[in-house]
Design a protein around this motif. Structure first.
Motif, PDB file in Angstrom:
ATOM      1  N   SER A   1      -3.054  10.931  15.492  1.00 32.65           N
ATOM      2  CA  SER A   1      -4.172  10.353  14.739  1.00 32.65           C
ATOM      3  C   SER A   1      -5.484  10.398  15.518  1.00 32.65           C
ATOM      4  O   SER A   1      -6.552  10.294  14.922  1.00 32.65           O
ATOM      5  CB  SER A   1      -3.860   8.923  14.311  1.00 32.65           C
TER       6      SER A   1
ATOM      7  N   LEU B   1       1.776  11.210   1.673  1.00 28.57           N
ATOM      8  CA  LEU B   1       1.841  12.168   2.773  1.00 28.57           C
ATOM      9  C   LEU B   1       2.508  13.429   2.245  1.00 28.57           C
ATOM     10  O   LEU B   1       3.566  13.377   1.634  1.00 28.57           O
ATOM     11  CB  LEU B   1       2.649  11.603   3.948  1.00 28.57           C
TER      12      LEU B   1
ATOM     13  N   ARG C   1      -7.746  13.139   6.629  1.00 28.95           N
ATOM     14  CA  ARG C   1      -7.195  12.111   5.744  1.00 28.95           C
ATOM     15  C   ARG C   1      -5.733  11.832   6.067  1.00 28.95           C
ATOM     16  O   ARG C   1      -5.305  10.678   6.112  1.00 28.95           O
ATOM     17  CB  ARG C   1      -7.350  12.547   4.283  1.00 28.95           C
ATOM     18  N   THR C   2      -4.953  12.859   6.320  1.00 31.97           N
ATOM     19  CA  THR C   2      -3.543  12.669   6.645  1.00 31.97           C
ATOM     20  C   THR C   2      -3.392  11.906   7.959  1.00 31.97           C
ATOM     21  O   THR C   2      -2.540  11.030   8.085  1.00 31.97           O
ATOM     22  CB  THR C   2      -2.821  14.026   6.737  1.00 31.97           C
ATOM     23  N   ARG C   3      -4.226  12.212   8.931  1.00 33.11           N
ATOM     24  CA  ARG C   3      -4.156  11.498  10.217  1.00 33.11           C
ATOM     25  C   ARG C   3      -4.586  10.048  10.074  1.00 33.11           C
ATOM     26  O   ARG C   3      -4.029   9.168  10.738  1.00 33.11           O
ATOM     27  CB  ARG C   3      -5.007  12.224  11.257  1.00 33.11           C
ATOM     28  N   GLN C   4      -5.540   9.770   9.191  1.00 35.78           N
ATOM     29  CA  GLN C   4      -5.927   8.382   8.938  1.00 35.78           C
ATOM     30  C   GLN C   4      -4.769   7.618   8.295  1.00 35.78           C
ATOM     31  O   GLN C   4      -4.498   6.465   8.640  1.00 35.78           O
ATOM     32  CB  GLN C   4      -7.162   8.326   8.030  1.00 35.78           C
ATOM     33  N   GLN C   5      -4.067   8.251   7.384  1.00 32.63           N
ATOM     34  CA  GLN C   5      -2.910   7.628   6.750  1.00 32.63           C
ATOM     35  C   GLN C   5      -1.790   7.425   7.755  1.00 32.63           C
ATOM     36  O   GLN C   5      -1.111   6.388   7.741  1.00 32.63           O
ATOM     37  CB  GLN C   5      -2.430   8.471   5.573  1.00 32.63           C
TER      38      GLN C   5
ATOM     39  N   GLN D   1      -2.078   4.317   9.807  1.00 33.03           N
ATOM     40  CA  GLN D   1      -1.848   3.055   9.095  1.00 33.03           C
ATOM     41  C   GLN D   1      -0.373   2.711   8.931  1.00 33.03           C
ATOM     42  O   GLN D   1      -0.042   1.611   8.511  1.00 33.03           O
ATOM     43  CB  GLN D   1      -2.507   3.108   7.724  1.00 33.03           C
ATOM     44  N   LEU D   2       0.517   3.635   9.271  1.00 34.67           N
ATOM     45  CA  LEU D   2       1.948   3.376   9.099  1.00 34.67           C
ATOM     46  C   LEU D   2       2.458   2.409  10.159  1.00 34.67           C
ATOM     47  O   LEU D   2       2.033   2.454  11.314  1.00 34.67           O
ATOM     48  CB  LEU D   2       2.736   4.683   9.175  1.00 34.67           C
TER      49      LEU D   2
ATOM     50  N   MET E   1       0.848  -1.179   0.000  1.00 37.17           N
ATOM     51  CA  MET E   1       0.000   0.000   0.000  1.00 37.17           C
ATOM     52  C   MET E   1       0.888   1.235   0.000  1.00 37.17           C
ATOM     53  O   MET E   1       1.821   1.341   0.769  1.00 37.17           O
ATOM     54  CB  MET E   1      -0.891  -0.012   1.247  1.00 37.17           C
ATOM     55  N   ARG E   2       0.570   2.167  -0.861  1.00 36.60           N
ATOM     56  CA  ARG E   2       1.346   3.397  -0.954  1.00 36.60           C
ATOM     57  C   ARG E   2       0.514   4.559  -0.441  1.00 36.60           C
ATOM     58  O   ARG E   2      -0.600   4.781  -0.900  1.00 36.60           O
ATOM     59  CB  ARG E   2       1.739   3.642  -2.395  1.00 36.60           C
ATOM     60  N   LEU E   3       1.066   5.288   0.505  1.00 36.96           N
ATOM     61  CA  LEU E   3       0.366   6.424   1.090  1.00 36.96           C
ATOM     62  C   LEU E   3       1.012   7.712   0.630  1.00 36.96           C
ATOM     63  O   LEU E   3       2.227   7.819   0.544  1.00 36.96           O
ATOM     64  CB  LEU E   3       0.424   6.351   2.619  1.00 36.96           C
TER      65      LEU E   3
END
Length: 80
Positions: free
Chosen positions: A74, A5, A47-51, A54-55, A1-3
Motif C-alpha cells: 500500500s 478487489l 485505488r486497489t492499494r488504498q482498499q 483498509q483491510l 464496508m464492502r471492498l
C-alpha cells in the motif's frame, strides 16, 4: 464496508466478455490482443492499494497476506 478487489484475470475476463458482446457491431477494434498481458492503469493500482490498506488482519489472512506485506504494497508508488 464492502471492498471490491479484482484480480487481473477477472478484469481480463470481464473486458473480453464485453468486447465479445459488441463484436458484431464493431469488428473487433476494441478487443485486447491475445498476446499482450493485462496492465492496470495507475488509477486502478492506486485505488486497489488504498482498499488493501483498509483491510483488517482477518481479511488479509483470508487473501493470504500478512499485515507487513499489505503495508509494504500500500506504500508503493502508484506508477510502479
Amino acid at each position: 464496508m464492502r471492498l471490491a478487489l479484482f484480480s487481473p484475470f477477472s478484469l481480463i475476463v470481464a473486458h473480453r466478455k464485453g468486447a465479445a458482446s459488441r463484436s458484431t457491431a464493431i469488428a473487433g477494434s476494441d478487443r485486447l490482443p491475445e498476446h499482450l498481458p493485462y496492465r492496470p492503469s495507475a488509477w486502478q493500482r492506486w485505488r486497489t492499494r488504498q482498499q488493501l490498506a483498509q483491510l483488517d488482519e482477518r481479511q488479509l489472512k483470508d487473501i493470504g497476506l500478512t499485515p507487513a506485506q499489505a503495508r509494504r504494497e500500500s506504500h508503493r508508488l502508484f506508477w510502479r
